[in-house]
Design a protein around this motif. Structure first.
Motif, PDB file in Angstrom:
ATOM      1  N   UNK A 188      56.410  30.633  49.181  1.00 59.27           N
ATOM      2  CA  UNK A 188      57.107  29.363  49.188  1.00 59.27           C
ATOM      3  C   UNK A 188      58.498  29.584  49.761  1.00 59.27           C
ATOM      4  N   UNK A 189      58.990  28.593  50.462  1.00 64.34           N
ATOM      5  CA  UNK A 189      60.322  28.692  51.052  1.00 64.34           C
ATOM      6  C   UNK A 189      61.143  27.469  50.680  1.00 64.34           C
ATOM      7  N   UNK A 190      62.390  27.709  50.311  1.00 62.41           N
ATOM      8  CA  UNK A 190      63.324  26.647  49.957  1.00 62.41           C
ATOM      9  C   UNK A 190      64.450  26.671  50.980  1.00 62.41           C
ATOM     10  N   UNK A 191      64.835  25.488  51.473  1.00 65.36           N
ATOM     11  CA  UNK A 191      65.973  25.393  52.390  1.00 65.36           C
ATOM     12  C   UNK A 191      67.257  25.448  51.580  1.00 65.36           C
ATOM     13  N   UNK A 192      68.149  26.380  51.953  1.00 63.11           N
ATOM     14  CA  UNK A 192      69.432  26.533  51.267  1.00 63.11           C
ATOM     15  C   UNK A 192      70.499  25.856  52.105  1.00 63.11           C
ATOM     16  N   UNK A 193      71.032  24.753  51.599  1.00 60.29           N
ATOM     17  CA  UNK A 193      71.941  23.930  52.388  1.00 60.29           C
ATOM     18  C   UNK A 193      73.379  24.433  52.393  1.00 60.29           C
ATOM     19  N   UNK A 194      73.728  25.355  51.552  1.00 60.65           N
ATOM     20  CA  UNK A 194      75.102  25.867  51.535  1.00 60.65           C
ATOM     21  C   UNK A 194      75.381  26.782  52.731  1.00 60.65           C
ATOM     22  N   UNK A 195      74.346  27.362  53.313  1.00 65.06           N
ATOM     23  CA  UNK A 195      74.520  28.278  54.438  1.00 65.06           C
ATOM     24  C   UNK A 195      74.316  27.510  55.741  1.00 65.06           C
ATOM     25  N   UNK A 196      75.406  27.027  56.336  1.00 62.09           N
ATOM     26  CA  UNK A 196      75.315  26.245  57.565  1.00 62.09           C
ATOM     27  C   UNK A 196      75.639  27.047  58.814  1.00 62.09           C
TER      28      UNK A 196
END
Length: 176
Positions: free
Chosen positions: A1-9
């Motif tokens: 499973x993969x989660x998008x991490x929005x803090x790393x832009x």
């Protein structure tokens, strides 16, 4: 499973602080939905093509003690299962639909165009459900360019919640 991490832009900041990043605490397993804290489970390397440069970055993994599965935390400048970065894919898709020359090979451009066109209806539904899209052109190229404008800014923190947010974050997915 993969989660998008929005803090790393930004890729440059991510590469400099990969191991020292303050990764979030995940308190619910995305696989089995158990309400337990997932434990950091090391890293794996992933290749990234970001405009004219190629990188090999570390992706953080988490482990669920309940279902014994791992989950990866993918930075928001990447798309799951694609080597090219999100900004590069968006820029090249915009060029393809504007009928401008691209850096991609003919086969790669055709693949990206076909995948995006196939997912366009799901994207329209997701954007309308989130009340971000109202009128849309009937011309296929204009419609695609209009949708790409909504996808250009990086995902925000609220984009980890529902099914429609997953469609918007992973607009190049094989299926929804």
């Amino acid at each position: 499973m993969q989660i998008i991490w929005t803090k790393a832009n930004k890729i440059s900041k991510y590469i400099k602080t990969t191991v020292n990043n303050t990764f979030p605490h995940i308190l619910e397993c995305p696989c089995c939905k158990a309400r337990i804290k997932l434990y950091r489970h090391g890293y794996y390397y992933r290749n990234v093509i970001y405009y004219k440069k190629e990188y090999q970055i570390k992706i953080c993994r988490y482990y669920c003690r309940s279902c014994k599965k791992t989950t990866s935390l993918i930075p928001s400048f990447l798309l799951p299962y694609f080597q090219h970065s999100r900004p590069l894919i968006l820029k090249e898709l915009n060029k393809i639909f504007s009928k401008l020359p691209t850096r991609l090979s003919r086969q790669q451009a055709a693949f990206y165009k076909a995948r995006f066109l196939r997912n366009m209806n799901a994207l329209i539904v997701a954007l309308r459900e989130k009340q971000q899209l109202y009128g849309i052109s009937r011309d296929e190229n204009k419609k695609a360019i209009q949708l790409l404008k909504y996808l250009t800014p990086p995902p925000r923190e609220t984009t980890l919640k529902g099914h429609y947010d997953q469609i918007i974050n992973n607009f190049m997915a094989l299926s929804f």
